[in-house]
Scaffold this active site. Structure first.
Site, mmCIF file in Angstrom:
data_model
loop_
_atom_site.group_PDB
_atom_site.id
_atom_site.type_symbol
_atom_site.label_atom_id
_atom_site.label_comp_id
_atom_site.label_asym_id
_atom_site.label_seq_id
_atom_site.Cartn_x
_atom_site.Cartn_y
_atom_site.Cartn_z
ATOM 1 N N ARG B 63 41.615 48.167 39.224
ATOM 2 C CA ARG B 63 40.427 47.852 40.021
ATOM 3 C C ARG B 63 39.305 47.261 39.186
ATOM 4 N NH1 ARG B 63 41.164 51.360 43.027
ATOM 5 N NH2 ARG B 63 42.837 51.854 41.624
ATOM 6 N N THR B 64 39.042 47.808 38.018
ATOM 7 C CA THR B 64 37.964 47.243 37.206
ATOM 8 C C THR B 64 38.328 45.831 36.759
ATOM 9 O OG1 THR B 64 37.421 49.462 36.421
ATOM 10 C CG2 THR B 64 36.489 47.630 35.198
ATOM 11 N N LYS B 92 52.022 41.265 14.899
ATOM 12 C CA LYS B 92 52.185 40.642 13.584
ATOM 13 C C LYS B 92 51.244 41.266 12.561
ATOM 14 C CE LYS B 92 53.482 36.228 15.674
ATOM 15 N NZ LYS B 92 52.992 34.871 15.944
ATOM 16 N N ARG B 113 37.997 46.366 27.968
ATOM 17 C CA ARG B 113 38.218 47.792 28.191
ATOM 18 C C ARG B 113 39.103 48.286 27.067
ATOM 19 N NH1 ARG B 113 39.885 51.456 33.274
ATOM 20 N NH2 ARG B 113 37.719 50.934 33.685
ATOM 21 N N HIS B 146 31.095 53.610 30.712
ATOM 22 C CA HIS B 146 31.637 52.672 31.680
ATOM 23 C C HIS B 146 30.430 52.150 32.460
ATOM 24 C CE1 HIS B 146 34.197 50.624 34.279
ATOM 25 N NE2 HIS B 146 34.896 51.585 34.818
#
Lengths: 331, 331, 331
Positions: B63-64, B92, B113, B146
């Site tokens: 959703r975010t 790598k 995030r 958040h």
């Protein structure tokens, strides 16, 4: 693959002659200049607004993928991607040729990275035989070719040396795992198109450039030297092209770990030996061969090199779709 | 991170003072109004048509992610995404700082995030030291912050209470796992900027808010109460902010299962106790703490809350790129 | 789901009556014609430039996904995708209904492929009960329905037979695994809306069409024949619709491997028996049932069929958003 002054498929670095390279670099310069304003960006976005591209990246890649993605977005091209072969119909037993032909049914350009050498050639030839051929760009195939990396490297060298007579006559050292690096291979080949270049290949014996690349350089009649002594080479050169030891391709696990990696690294200590106007390049990602402590040095231009990749790829795509005169005449 | 009335990086909820929040909410209202017509959407799309954003979501999120993605699309920003760290160059051996610096080479905005607390701060500081800094938005970091969730929650409260004197003076209950929920943390902090608020924290003792959040509230001099008795609290409040027990962060497996979850749930029975003009919020996703049987009740506004998130994020991004006056003056 | 001459949700092939199919095909023809020029593409792109679509593909798919993606891009619709349920909030225990309702909060259209039969119906009904309903397109659900595949097949038949009186009166053979192929099911049902069609179902007994499809055809009063003798049928028909044995849906592993697959395949040998103006179709991906050696034969039209899918899907989406008259009147 390319008639004089034009590009259709982009398969390997050999297909680019010097006038074509110069044209691409000029176009890239113009695109980045236009992109500086919102009006310019709106213009660029309108040039290929009606085109759609498939980015087919079977081999993992962040930077090359995003560089092409951004280049397409700048020109207004809408992108779709297939990156994980597991989501694709290949799980249903489809051949890769069929998969790509599906892409050519929906999209106007296919940009592909693949672990098989020469896969782009196979695909380009297959598509040329259909009634809906589309151009293909090689974004890296096997250990073989990575032509747009070579173009961005040349573009970076040109920009760095533009007030010092250009690339001709410069001394350039390649350092690291030169055996498996397709980046080095493609750039070393492109550099043969310039005059009076001296190339140094600095690597432990077991990671030196391959016999066929040496044969290519001999044939081209260019000056080069193989050595394992980075310290001696640093003060001599105008550009150092660092590469990492790519352990993920090791045939015998642990081979690279027995090396004194420090001998093939650049940190503050090595920087002191470098000419004040020389440059340090790296295709990235890096490991320990390039210390973060030198990032702020003006000679460290690998972050500029990253962004140059986006511009030169935009120029390449614009040329494939014959937009160079529209873009060059924009004021 | 923010000079008065402006936003560059969006790192945490504390950086937003009340005038800035009011401005953002006004801008979000205007964007949703403009978006109502095709002409309006075309206008919005033209404002940041020349920008490109990287959505770097290492921690899973639907959703975010989609909320930011949609917000960008509304403003014409072209998006690229890196969601699965395994496709990235990190395989790598690249450092995350290098990965993000690559993004900043190609894109004009990074929305990220991450599971590491404070990672956005590290990145913002790193980028500020380069010659191509770009703004960074924290879309959730660790158990920590958040901020855009807090902004959308405030925006939802404001819209719900716009005919009842706004947020000032309201009673708001937080219910569920308050210990680990960064959502609750961010919102509770933002609410201290309003007058006469009473906050109730309803949770079993082991899931109550942390000592440092209590210290923050004490310092701010706001009124709050800790309790485990939801039934007593329901009739008192203007808003209930439900959260789920996030079993995926359990340090000791099975801890949460010994709780009587029903005590911290809302269904038809609890709804009967709620004031007729109170509201029920939830950051979603929900488990059993919010019965589907109450979805159709007008007090259940969590689906509106979802959509509010898209609008407030569009407002935030528009402000970062200084588009607020262009948008506010659109008629 | 559809009032006369209109489409809102696209759930199953039965919802399309013949006038609606004709309209869609006409619209697809017009879209592909307009798309031939840059000006036309710019016009098409402007029609739904203000809309955003979610492509929710839980079941793996390359071609259907990309076909819809391209169709959206042609109409200017901005896409987002959720393809791997593991990245979604379902890992946090969210119900699929909630997940889709989140999509409807951000997007204007949901295109979904799901392994559950009837899942699209459930979702469409759920959304119709909310205050933000959005249209849903079924891009394949379980073994059940794949209506846009049936539409593209009909569109392909129409284009192939446009100089030979259209689809009415043609003989069409379905070959392969007819038991589990939702493609065959959907197309066979749609064909009942045409006059004088004869359908042949060519399969080993254990892979013949289901009793309920036979009941459907009986009820519709259409002519059909079940057989396992492809060789006898080839010379009789105007179109052969090949399908592969979908081993991934085998209930008993290895069942299909005991068949003589060659009996249900088309290669150069079988091609010799086919009428000169007949056509060979295949929904792709193919395995060995369709030899690559016949790809260049003009009767092999499965690659055109792929591209037809993109155009008919664009037409469908344009109709859902009531753009047909704007597009049909474009000159």
């Amino acid at each position: 693959m390319a008639t004089r002054g034009k590009i259709y498929h982009c398969i390997n670095s050999q297909q680019f002659d010097r006038p074509l390279i110069e044209k691409l670099c000029r176009l890239a310069d113009q695109i980045r200049k236009i992109a500086d304003t919102k009006e310019g960006m709106d213009f660029l976005e309108s040039t290929l607004h009606h085109k759609r591209a498939m980015l087919y990246f079977v081999q993992p890649s962040t930077r090359t993928f995003l560089s092409f993605y951004s280049a397409c977005q700048i020109l207004g091209i809408k992108c779709a991607e297939v990156r994980d072969p597991k989501t694709s119909s290949e799980v249903k037993g489809e051949s890769e040729e069929d998969t790509v032909r599906i892409f050519s049914s929906y999209f106007d350009l296919i940009i592909m990275r693949h672990f098989k050498a020469n896969f782009t050639v196979t695909i380009a030839e297959m598509l040329d035989g259909t009634d809906r051929p589309v151009p293909v760009i090689n974004a890296g195939s096997g250990k073989d070719q990575h032509p747009t990396q070579a173009l961005l490297d040349i573009y970076t060298l040109k920009r760095s040396f533009k007030d010092r007579g250009g690339i001709d006559g410069k001394r350039i050292a390649f350092v690291g795992d030169l055996w498996r690096g397709r980046t080095v291979r493609s750039l070393a080949q492109l550099l043969t198109k310039y005059q009076g270049i001296k190339q140094y290949f600095v690597a432990p014996t077991e990671f030196q450039i391959s016999a066929d690349l040496q044969a290519y350089l001999n044939e081209a009649g260019v000056s080069y030297e193989l050595t394992d002594d980075l310290k001696r080479i640093i003060p001599l050169v105008d550009a150092i092209y660092m590469t990492r030891l790519q352990s993920e391709w090791d045939e015998v696990d642990g081979t690279c770990c027995q090396l004194d990696l420090d001998k093939y690294s650049i940190g503050r200590r090595q920087l002191a030996l470098l000419k004040p106007d020389a440059i340090i390049m790296h295709p990235l990602p890096r490991k320990t061969e390039l210390a973060r402590e030198i990032d702020a040095d003006p000679r460290a231009i690998y972050w500029k090199q990253v962004r140059n990749g986006m511009w030169i790829r935009a120029a390449l795509i614009a040329m494939i779709f014959q937009q160079e005169s529209a873009i060059l005449s924009y004021t």
